[in-house]
Scaffold this active site. Sequence first.
Site, PDB file in Angstrom:
ATOM      1  N   TYR A  87      40.301  32.174  61.302  1.00  0.00           N
ATOM      2  CA  TYR A  87      40.492  32.761  62.622  1.00  0.00           C
ATOM      3  C   TYR A  87      41.983  33.044  62.832  1.00  0.00           C
ATOM      4  O   TYR A  87      42.355  34.096  63.352  1.00  0.00           O
ATOM      5  CB  TYR A  87      39.987  31.811  63.714  1.00  0.00           C
ATOM      6  CG  TYR A  87      38.488  31.607  63.696  1.00  0.00           C
ATOM      7  CD1 TYR A  87      37.636  32.509  64.327  1.00  0.00           C
ATOM      8  CD2 TYR A  87      37.933  30.511  63.061  1.00  0.00           C
ATOM      9  CE1 TYR A  87      36.264  32.322  64.320  1.00  0.00           C
ATOM     10  CE2 TYR A  87      36.557  30.314  63.042  1.00  0.00           C
ATOM     11  CZ  TYR A  87      35.732  31.225  63.672  1.00  0.00           C
ATOM     12  OH  TYR A  87      34.367  31.035  63.658  1.00  0.00           O
ATOM     13  N   ASN A 108      29.394  39.589  68.121  1.00  0.00           N
ATOM     14  CA  ASN A 108      28.994  40.538  67.081  1.00  0.00           C
ATOM     15  C   ASN A 108      27.488  40.799  67.150  1.00  0.00           C
ATOM     16  O   ASN A 108      26.693  39.898  66.891  1.00  0.00           O
ATOM     17  CB  ASN A 108      29.372  39.966  65.705  1.00  0.00           C
ATOM     18  CG  ASN A 108      28.915  40.829  64.550  1.00  0.00           C
ATOM     19  OD1 ASN A 108      28.443  41.943  64.729  1.00  0.00           O
ATOM     20  ND2 ASN A 108      29.059  40.290  63.349  1.00  0.00           N
ATOM     21  N   CYS A 116      30.598  38.340  60.096  1.00  0.00           N
ATOM     22  CA  CYS A 116      31.303  37.305  60.860  1.00  0.00           C
ATOM     23  C   CYS A 116      31.203  35.937  60.181  1.00  0.00           C
ATOM     24  O   CYS A 116      32.026  35.053  60.457  1.00  0.00           O
ATOM     25  CB  CYS A 116      30.799  37.252  62.302  1.00  0.00           C
ATOM     26  SG  CYS A 116      29.021  37.085  62.467  1.00  0.00           S
ATOM     27  N   HIS A 117      30.240  35.769  59.278  1.00  0.00           N
ATOM     28  CA  HIS A 117      30.115  34.499  58.554  1.00  0.00           C
ATOM     29  C   HIS A 117      31.291  34.264  57.596  1.00  0.00           C
ATOM     30  O   HIS A 117      31.489  33.141  57.144  1.00  0.00           O
ATOM     31  CB  HIS A 117      28.788  34.440  57.787  1.00  0.00           C
ATOM     32  CG  HIS A 117      28.623  35.535  56.784  1.00  0.00           C
ATOM     33  ND1 HIS A 117      28.169  36.809  57.129  1.00  0.00           N
ATOM     34  CD2 HIS A 117      28.862  35.567  55.448  1.00  0.00           C
ATOM     35  CE1 HIS A 117      28.132  37.556  56.041  1.00  0.00           C
ATOM     36  NE2 HIS A 117      28.552  36.827  55.011  1.00  0.00           N
ATOM     37  N   GLU A 145      27.042  34.949  48.639  1.00  0.00           N
ATOM     38  CA  GLU A 145      28.083  35.919  48.289  1.00  0.00           C
ATOM     39  C   GLU A 145      28.976  35.403  47.162  1.00  0.00           C
ATOM     40  O   GLU A 145      29.403  36.180  46.312  1.00  0.00           O
ATOM     41  CB  GLU A 145      28.906  36.258  49.518  1.00  0.00           C
ATOM     42  CG  GLU A 145      28.128  37.073  50.525  1.00  0.00           C
ATOM     43  CD  GLU A 145      28.939  37.478  51.731  1.00  0.00           C
ATOM     44  OE1 GLU A 145      30.125  37.081  51.855  1.00  0.00           O
ATOM     45  OE2 GLU A 145      28.396  38.216  52.578  1.00  0.00           O
TER      46      GLU A 145
END
Length: 156
Positions: A87, A108, A116-117, A145
């Site tokens: 952040y 979002n 956003c993850h 991912e």
Amino acid sequence: MPQRSCLTPLGPLSVSEEDGAIVALDWGEGRDQDDTPLLREACAQLQQYFDGARRAFDLPLAPAGTAFQRRVWDALCAIPPGQTRSYGELAACLGTSARAIGGANAANPIPILIPCHRVVGAAGALGGYSGGDGIATKRFLLALEARAAASGGASP
């Protein structure tokens, strides 16, 4: 507004379309089930993503939000798959506060497609996640991912 549900390892996700762009992704089975070319493509790309065969999405997105929120969401889309940003890092890049980044993340309307993850707290702490089962869902997406990025076989 046309909507279609996709079955995923996280349970059903519902994708909504308006004026030729994806405007929402919601957790759970959608009330309406429409079969438009864009919604079919969105579900196909989500399936490829969950299968580890796709790391990035190629869909028109039109999230409703303030100019600031859209700037943050654009920055989220620039985070490469398999990587994270804090952040604080995003706040420094956008000239704002980490709290403001968190607020935009929470608003979002198209999670996963707008990743956003990939935003974590200081020192890599996972922070929060409002989708699915919360932190467990965020952990799942990040691990998915990371595996796809490590295999090198998925699309960029």
